[in-house]
Motif scaffolding. Structure first.
Motif, PDB file in Angstrom:
ATOM      1  N   TRP A  69       1.003  -1.056  -0.038  1.00 14.30           N
ATOM      2  CA  TRP A  69      -0.082  -0.002   0.093  1.00 14.30           C
ATOM      3  C   TRP A  69       0.754   1.401   0.126  1.00 14.30           C
ATOM      4  O   TRP A  69       0.393   2.179  -0.471  1.00 14.30           O
TER       5      TRP A  69
ATOM      6  N   ALA B 104      -7.378   2.896  -3.725  1.00 15.32           N
ATOM      7  CA  ALA B 104      -6.504   1.888  -3.223  1.00 15.32           C
ATOM      8  C   ALA B 104      -7.110   0.610  -3.193  1.00 15.32           C
ATOM      9  O   ALA B 104      -8.297   0.441  -3.066  1.00 15.32           O
TER      10      ALA B 104
ATOM     11  N   CYS C 219      -4.622   0.247   5.373  1.00 14.99           N
ATOM     12  CA  CYS C 219      -4.521   0.568   3.876  1.00 14.99           C
ATOM     13  C   CYS C 219      -4.574   2.053   3.835  1.00 14.99           C
ATOM     14  O   CYS C 219      -3.883   2.915   2.827  1.00 14.99           O
TER      15      CYS C 219
ATOM     16  N   SER D  80      -1.507   4.134   2.280  1.00 14.13           N
ATOM     17  CA  SER D  80      -1.609   4.518   0.753  1.00 14.13           C
ATOM     18  C   SER D  80      -1.842   5.903   0.925  1.00 14.13           C
ATOM     19  O   SER D  80      -1.846   6.387  -0.176  1.00 14.13           O
TER      20      SER D  80
END
Length: 317
Positions: free
Chosen positions: A183, A199, A212, A216
């Motif tokens: 990520w 993502a 995440c 990300s």
């Protein structure tokens, strides 16, 4: 609040599964299984077959928009077919540059195009110029084919060509679906692009979704296998709901059986219900027992009988 998209998964997330999962709720958008474009303008029936939602204003019965996804290598043919999809009612066009399947990559489609940054740019530019300005054009990519060296370059080329947004599956083609998902590489792409980045990859729970987002630097997510393993995953992420109890999942399995057998002639039902049970095993021990009970069955009614017995036992309990 995050936008949550349901990922396309060939042979698994068809219009019937999209219908069911969007009824469960929590999704903002779906993307179809890919429409394979070679060197021809496809007939309308091809689009209707993979995206019957086009007959319902481009939305699932629950009202969630469904964007047609195209896969191919020829910019002009992709552009012409994008025009057809839009004319038939698709609320947007998605371009597949992430499919890792060998058969697809051998015919120069999907993730293999991540080796050719100029081709990515040419395809997106051709499609963007072919469809009306108000129609979004998105692209789904992986971090690369064999390595991640072109991840940022590819994303920037897609953005420069006029894409509205990019979905990034946080692994290379070679890495397939093996954990982990990287990520943090998506955050590098975010740093260099000025269009929305979504993502995707290895999101199985609300906790995964939050990690995440942090790694990300994306608020918007796309989930696929995770939603098959936990049907209310989108609602868990969005509203903090607890995971759906197995009794409700068993009811969904029965509901899906009716969809597949009566709505789609049942041709693929045995394989698809087994595939789905395979994903459910990740979250539910009961799914492992069910899978063992049906894995050798090839008759649709025999499988439904097993599901019905388990569902009735759950409700008695």
């Amino acid at each position: 609040m995050s936008n949550i998209m349901l990922a396309p998964m060939e042979g698994v997330v068809d219009h019937l599964m999209r219908d069911m999962l969007t009824r469960v709720g929590g999704f903002d958008r779906c993307v179809t299984e890919f429409v394979r474009v070679v060197e021809q303008k496809l007939p309308k029936k091809t689009f209707y077959r993979l995206c019957p939602e086009l007959l319902n204003g481009g939305k699932t019965p629950a009202g969630v928009p469904v964007r047609v996804q195209l896969l191919g290598q020829h910019p002009q043919w992709l552009a012409e077919n994008a025009v057809t999809a839009v004319e038939l009612g698709s609320p947007g066009i998605d371009l597949n540059f992430g499919c890792p399947a060998k058969t697809v990559n051998k015919s120069k489609g999907g993730a293999v195009l991540l080796k050719e940054t100029d081709t990515l740019h040419a395809i997106v530019k051709a499609v963007r110029e072919a469809v009306p300005d108000h129609i979004p054009v998105s692209a789904k990519i992986r971090l690369g084919f064999e390595d991640k060296t072109k991840a940022v370059e590819n994303a920037c080329a897609i953005a420069d060509a006029g894409a509205s947004e990019i979905v990034v599956h946080a692994r290379t083609k070679t890495e397939g679906y093996r954990p982990p998902a990287y990520w943090d590489y998506i955050a590098r792409i975010r740093e260099h692009t000025d269009i929305p980045v979504i993502a995707n990859g290895e999101i199985w729970s609300e906790e995964d979704a939050q990690r995440c987002k942090v790694q990300s630097d994306c608020q918007d997510l796309m989930i696929g296998r995770g939603a098959l393993a936990l049907p209310n995953l989108a609602r868990c992420i969005r509203f903090g709901e607890p995971p759906m109890p197995w009794s409700e999942v068993a009811d969904l399995l029965i509901q899906y059986s009716g969809y597949e057998i009566y709505g789609d002639k049942g041709r693929y039902y045995p394989n698809r219900i087994k595939q789905w049970c395979g994903y459910l095993r990740k979250q539910y021990t009961e799914a492992a027992v069910l899978f063992n009970d049906i894995r050798r069955l090839t008759d649709a009614q025999a499988i439904v009988d097993v599901l019905a017995r388990q569902s009735s036992q759950n409700h008695v309990a």
